[in-house]
Design a protein around this motif. Structure first.
Motif, PDB file in Angstrom:
ATOM      1  N   LEU A  24      45.178  21.171  60.016  1.00 32.54           N
ATOM      2  CA  LEU A  24      44.721  22.453  60.563  1.00 32.54           C
ATOM      3  C   LEU A  24      43.797  22.258  61.758  1.00 32.54           C
ATOM      4  O   LEU A  24      43.916  22.963  62.769  1.00 32.54           O
ATOM      5  CB  LEU A  24      44.030  23.273  59.474  1.00 32.54           C
ATOM      6  N   LEU A  25      42.887  21.308  61.667  1.00 32.03           N
ATOM      7  CA  LEU A  25      41.982  21.038  62.795  1.00 32.03           C
ATOM      8  C   LEU A  25      42.735  20.509  64.009  1.00 32.03           C
ATOM      9  O   LEU A  25      42.480  20.929  65.144  1.00 32.03           O
ATOM     10  CB  LEU A  25      40.892  20.048  62.381  1.00 32.03           C
ATOM     11  N   ALA A  26      43.662  19.607  63.778  1.00 33.50           N
ATOM     12  CA  ALA A  26      44.451  19.064  64.889  1.00 33.50           C
ATOM     13  C   ALA A  26      45.303  20.155  65.530  1.00 33.50           C
ATOM     14  O   ALA A  26      45.402  20.237  66.761  1.00 33.50           O
ATOM     15  CB  ALA A  26      45.328  17.917  64.405  1.00 33.50           C
ATOM     16  N   GLY A  27      45.898  21.009  64.719  1.00 36.53           N
ATOM     17  CA  GLY A  27      46.706  22.108  65.246  1.00 36.53           C
ATOM     18  C   GLY A  27      45.862  23.087  66.041  1.00 36.53           C
ATOM     19  O   GLY A  27      46.256  23.530  67.131  1.00 36.53           O
ATOM     20  N   ALA A  28      44.693  23.434  65.518  1.00 40.58           N
ATOM     21  CA  ALA A  28      43.789  24.350  66.228  1.00 40.58           C
ATOM     22  C   ALA A  28      43.336  23.736  67.546  1.00 40.58           C
ATOM     23  O   ALA A  28      43.266  24.424  68.575  1.00 40.58           O
ATOM     24  CB  ALA A  28      42.586  24.691  65.349  1.00 40.58           C
ATOM     25  N   ALA A  29      43.022  22.452  67.542  1.00 42.40           N
ATOM     26  CA  ALA A  29      42.602  21.779  68.782  1.00 42.40           C
ATOM     27  C   ALA A  29      43.739  21.782  69.803  1.00 42.40           C
ATOM     28  O   ALA A  29      43.511  22.021  70.996  1.00 42.40           O
ATOM     29  CB  ALA A  29      42.160  20.343  68.477  1.00 42.40           C
TER      30      ALA A  29
END
Length: 143
Positions: A24-29
């Motif tokens: 989720l963090l990688a996708g949001a970034a």
């Protein structure tokens, strides 16, 4: 059989507990980087016949001047205007392009703090030829 199912469920929950936040963090970034590199205050959009590749490449994508650690993590994708101009330049050579051509460093440059203001820029105003917020659009409508 019950022990195997319990162990199976626990293993998969642990896997999800670790990998889901990372994903989720990688996708949001990734979404943030893509957004900021194309939706910034001084961006350029044009149509044919005035559209020109080099101008659109350099001024339609930002130079997201990130701190050194974030440059490394993102593979120098902040030097996005150069990437648009010549996508065949490998990510590790992008900083060299800025060193060899310092005039490119200021084109479309935004910092991490400045990028936070880009969130509101969502609509293209054809008359002013710039991105505006919904609030700005409402003001124009009722002016």
């Amino acid at each position: 059989m019950t022990l195997n199912l319990t162990l199976f469920a626990a293993t998969h929950l642990t896997f999800l507990a670790v990998h889901l936040p990372i994903t989720l963090l990688a996708g949001a970034a990734g979404i943030w980087l893509f957004y900021v590199q194309h939706q910034f205050e001084e961006t350029h959009w044009s149509k044919k016949p005035e559209w020109q590749f080099s101008h659109a490449a350099l001024h339609g994508a930002s130079h997201y001047d990130l701190p050194l650690a974030l440059r490394w993590i993102s593979g120098n994708i902040g030097i996005h205007h150069v990437h648009h101009l010549s996508s065949r330049v490998p990510y590790y050579r992008l900083p060299e392009v800025l060193q060899d051509h310092p005039e490119l460093a200021g084109v479309g440059r935004i910092t991490l703090m400045e990028s936070l203001h880009c969130v509101k820029l969502v609509l293209w105003d054809e008359q002013s030829r710039r991105l505006i917020s919904f609030r700005d659009a409402a003001k124009l409508r009722y002016a």
